[in-house]
Design an enzyme around this catalytic site. Structure first.
Site, mmCIF file in Angstrom:
data_model
loop_
_atom_site.group_PDB
_atom_site.id
_atom_site.type_symbol
_atom_site.label_atom_id
_atom_site.label_comp_id
_atom_site.label_asym_id
_atom_site.label_seq_id
_atom_site.Cartn_x
_atom_site.Cartn_y
_atom_site.Cartn_z
ATOM 1 N N ASP A 11 0.814 -1.231 0.000
ATOM 2 C CA ASP A 11 0.000 0.000 0.000
ATOM 3 C C ASP A 11 0.846 1.280 0.000
ATOM 4 O O ASP A 11 0.348 2.354 0.312
ATOM 5 C CB ASP A 11 -0.966 0.056 1.204
ATOM 6 C CG ASP A 11 -2.245 -0.696 0.921
ATOM 7 O OD1 ASP A 11 -2.568 -0.893 -0.264
ATOM 8 O OD2 ASP A 11 -2.913 -1.099 1.893
ATOM 9 N N GLY A 59 2.221 2.628 -2.565
ATOM 10 C CA GLY A 59 2.005 3.395 -3.788
ATOM 11 C C GLY A 59 2.703 2.812 -5.011
ATOM 12 O O GLY A 59 2.898 3.514 -6.007
ATOM 13 N N ASN A 108 6.674 9.304 -1.959
ATOM 14 C CA ASN A 108 5.221 9.295 -2.165
ATOM 15 C C ASN A 108 4.552 9.862 -0.917
ATOM 16 O O ASN A 108 4.467 9.212 0.120
ATOM 17 C CB ASN A 108 4.726 7.870 -2.463
ATOM 18 C CG ASN A 108 3.335 7.903 -3.059
ATOM 19 O OD1 ASN A 108 2.923 8.901 -3.666
ATOM 20 N ND2 ASN A 108 2.572 6.834 -2.890
ATOM 21 N N THR A 118 1.622 0.647 -7.306
ATOM 22 C CA THR A 118 0.794 0.678 -8.514
ATOM 23 C C THR A 118 0.632 2.110 -8.998
ATOM 24 O O THR A 118 0.724 2.390 -10.198
ATOM 25 C CB THR A 118 -0.602 0.058 -8.246
ATOM 26 O OG1 THR A 118 -0.421 -1.220 -7.663
ATOM 27 C CG2 THR A 118 -1.389 -0.086 -9.519
ATOM 28 N N LYS A 121 3.149 -7.813 -13.570
ATOM 29 C CA LYS A 121 2.884 -7.935 -12.127
ATOM 30 C C LYS A 121 2.985 -9.431 -11.861
ATOM 31 O O LYS A 121 2.036 -10.189 -12.106
ATOM 32 C CB LYS A 121 1.473 -7.386 -11.830
ATOM 33 C CG LYS A 121 0.968 -7.645 -10.433
ATOM 34 C CD LYS A 121 1.243 -6.513 -9.474
ATOM 35 C CE LYS A 121 0.869 -6.899 -8.056
ATOM 36 N NZ LYS A 121 1.249 -5.880 -7.063
ATOM 37 N N GLU A 134 5.758 -4.330 -11.499
ATOM 38 C CA GLU A 134 5.396 -3.941 -10.136
ATOM 39 C C GLU A 134 5.568 -5.144 -9.224
ATOM 40 O O GLU A 134 4.994 -6.209 -9.485
ATOM 41 C CB GLU A 134 3.936 -3.458 -10.067
ATOM 42 C CG GLU A 134 3.604 -3.028 -8.637
ATOM 43 C CD GLU A 134 2.124 -2.881 -8.313
ATOM 44 O OE1 GLU A 134 1.302 -2.687 -9.230
ATOM 45 O OE2 GLU A 134 1.797 -2.955 -7.112
ATOM 46 N N GLY A 135 6.346 -4.982 -8.166
ATOM 47 C CA GLY A 135 6.504 -6.061 -7.194
ATOM 48 C C GLY A 135 5.215 -6.275 -6.418
ATOM 49 O O GLY A 135 4.147 -5.795 -6.789
ATOM 50 N N ALA A 136 5.317 -7.004 -5.343
ATOM 51 C CA ALA A 136 4.185 -7.217 -4.441
ATOM 52 C C ALA A 136 4.732 -7.044 -3.036
ATOM 53 O O ALA A 136 5.849 -7.480 -2.755
ATOM 54 C CB ALA A 136 3.615 -8.617 -4.640
ATOM 55 N N GLY A 137 3.961 -6.382 -2.176
ATOM 56 C CA GLY A 137 4.451 -6.119 -0.824
ATOM 57 C C GLY A 137 5.732 -5.308 -0.865
ATOM 58 O O GLY A 137 5.849 -4.350 -1.625
HETATM 59 N N1 LIG Z 1 0.514 9.990 -4.738
HETATM 60 C C1 LIG Z 1 -0.724 9.488 -4.702
HETATM 61 N N2 LIG Z 1 -1.784 10.264 -5.022
HETATM 62 C C2 LIG Z 1 -3.035 9.780 -4.979
HETATM 63 N N3 LIG Z 1 -3.364 8.536 -4.596
HETATM 64 C C3 LIG Z 1 -2.357 7.704 -4.259
HETATM 65 C C4 LIG Z 1 -0.992 8.128 -4.311
HETATM 66 N N4 LIG Z 1 -0.215 7.097 -3.918
HETATM 67 C C5 LIG Z 1 -1.044 6.078 -3.668
HETATM 68 N N5 LIG Z 1 -2.332 6.428 -3.868
HETATM 69 C C6 LIG Z 1 -3.519 5.590 -3.622
HETATM 70 O O1 LIG Z 1 -3.283 4.860 -2.410
HETATM 71 C C7 LIG Z 1 -3.716 3.517 -2.510
HETATM 72 C C8 LIG Z 1 -2.545 2.549 -2.291
HETATM 73 O O2 LIG Z 1 -1.577 2.737 -3.341
HETATM 74 P P1 LIG Z 1 -1.144 1.554 -4.320
HETATM 75 O O3 LIG Z 1 -2.296 0.684 -4.649
HETATM 76 O O4 LIG Z 1 -0.424 2.193 -5.442
HETATM 77 O O5 LIG Z 1 -0.144 0.776 -3.353
HETATM 78 P P2 LIG Z 1 0.667 -0.557 -3.682
HETATM 79 O O6 LIG Z 1 2.019 -0.397 -3.073
HETATM 80 O O7 LIG Z 1 0.597 -0.837 -5.128
HETATM 81 O O8 LIG Z 1 -0.150 -1.665 -2.883
HETATM 82 P P3 LIG Z 1 -0.053 -3.271 -3.081
HETATM 83 O O9 LIG Z 1 1.060 -3.711 -2.180
HETATM 84 O O10 LIG Z 1 -1.410 -3.728 -2.605
HETATM 85 O O11 LIG Z 1 0.187 -3.564 -4.527
HETATM 86 C C9 LIG Z 1 -4.369 3.395 -3.888
HETATM 87 O O12 LIG Z 1 -5.757 3.626 -3.773
HETATM 88 C C10 LIG Z 1 -3.697 4.511 -4.688
HETATM 89 O O13 LIG Z 1 -4.495 4.975 -5.755
HETATM 90 MG MG LIG Z 2 -0.136 -2.499 -6.119
#
Ligand SMILES: Nc1ncnc2c1ncn2[C@@H]1O[C@H](COP(=O)(O)OP(=O)(O)OP(=O)(O)O)[C@@H](O)[C@H]1O
Ligand SMILES: [Mg+2]
Length: 227
Positions: A16, A18, A180, A20, A41, A120-123
């Site tokens: 989570d 950011g 981020n 993605t 992915k 994109e990795g995971a975790g």
């Molecule tokens: N800079 C940003 N501006 C707006 N929204 C953001 C931003 N960064 C992250 N988000 C939002 O925060 C949430 C978590 O981000 P994201 O899904 O990219 O994390 P992740 O690292 O990919 O998670 P996962 O480990 O589940 O793949 C999402 O809803 C994403 O749209």
């Molecule tokens: Mg993700």
């Protein structure tokens, strides 16, 4: 035109963080520069069953930005329904997530012959795959350039430095990091400056809570990537 295919692996300080969001913005920026960009992915957990296929939202979002007409299962070949640690989800299904399987699926993306593949990795960096293996080994054996997403919040300095050191100790090139800034953080500028001292890779973007992907994409400095 890129002569040799570039392979980027987006990791983060945590789930989570950011990944993605950053991957979408990064792919958008690269496509904006007219590069042929594919997304990958390798493994996801937390999917919806659509037309008897498990579909992960990250894969759908990446598919919207990439420009190689990939299918969702090509972008994300290994998908589990429950939003749990992937190796536990795999064990429940009597499956194994091996590095060789991740590489075999990756070679299908390579075969499209994109100029750039954004994975994109995971975790986080040391996501366990089971049997003593980690997702980081996939990035390592495919010799990818790593981009680290730091979720700017209290405690991130420790997570960021540990992750950065692990990437370097694995013999990989961390080509940049992203600050981020999704939430309010007291002394944000001071924390970013500290990370700029602790992480020798360049800061590629500082993202606030951005209204959309194209705005986030415009914040990237691609020059340090030597494309
Ligand atoms: N800079 C940003 N501006 C707006 N929204 C953001 C931003 N960064 C992250 N988000 C939002 O925060 C949430 C978590 O981000 P994201 O899904 O990219 O994390 P992740 O690292 O990919 O998670 P996962 O480990 O589940 O793949 C999402 O809803 C994403 O749209
Ligand atoms: Mg993700």
């Amino acid at each position: 035109m890129i002569k040799k295919m570039k392979k980027f692996f987006i990791t983060a300080t945590d789930t989570d963080a950011g990944k993605t969001y950053v991957a979408q913005a990064f792919v958008n920026a690269l496509v904006g520069k007219q590069y042929k960009v594919a997304a990958y992915k390798p493994v996801s957990a937390g999917c919806q069953l659509i037309d008897s296929q498990l579909v992960n939202e990250d894969a759908l979002l990446l598919a919207k930005q990439a420009n190689c007409h990939q299918t969702i299962s090509q972008i994300n070949p290994i998908a589990f329904e429950k939003p749990i640690a992937p190796h536990i989800a795999a064990a429940e299904m009597n499956q194994e997530i091996s590095i060789s399987l991740l590489k075999a699926h990756y070679s299908e993306v390579v075969n499209i012959q994109p100029e750039i593949i954004v994975t994109e990795g995971a975790g986080g960096w040391r996501l366990p795959l089971g049997n003593g293996h980690y997702l980081s080994e996939f990035a390592q054996t495919t010799n990818q350039e790593v981009i680290l997403v730091v979720n700017m919040k209290l405690g991130c300095l420790n997570h960021a430095v540990l992750t950065y050191q692990a990437i370097i100790n694995d013999g990989l090139n961390c080509v940049g990091w992203i600050a981020n800034c999704q939430q309010e953080m007291p002394y944000l500028d001071e924390n970013i400056s500290e990370l700029q001292k602790l992480i020798t890779a360049p800061l590629l973007a500082q993202l606030s809570l951005e209204p959309d992907i194209s705005t986030a994409s415009s914040r990237f400095d691609l020059t340090p990537l030597n494309l």
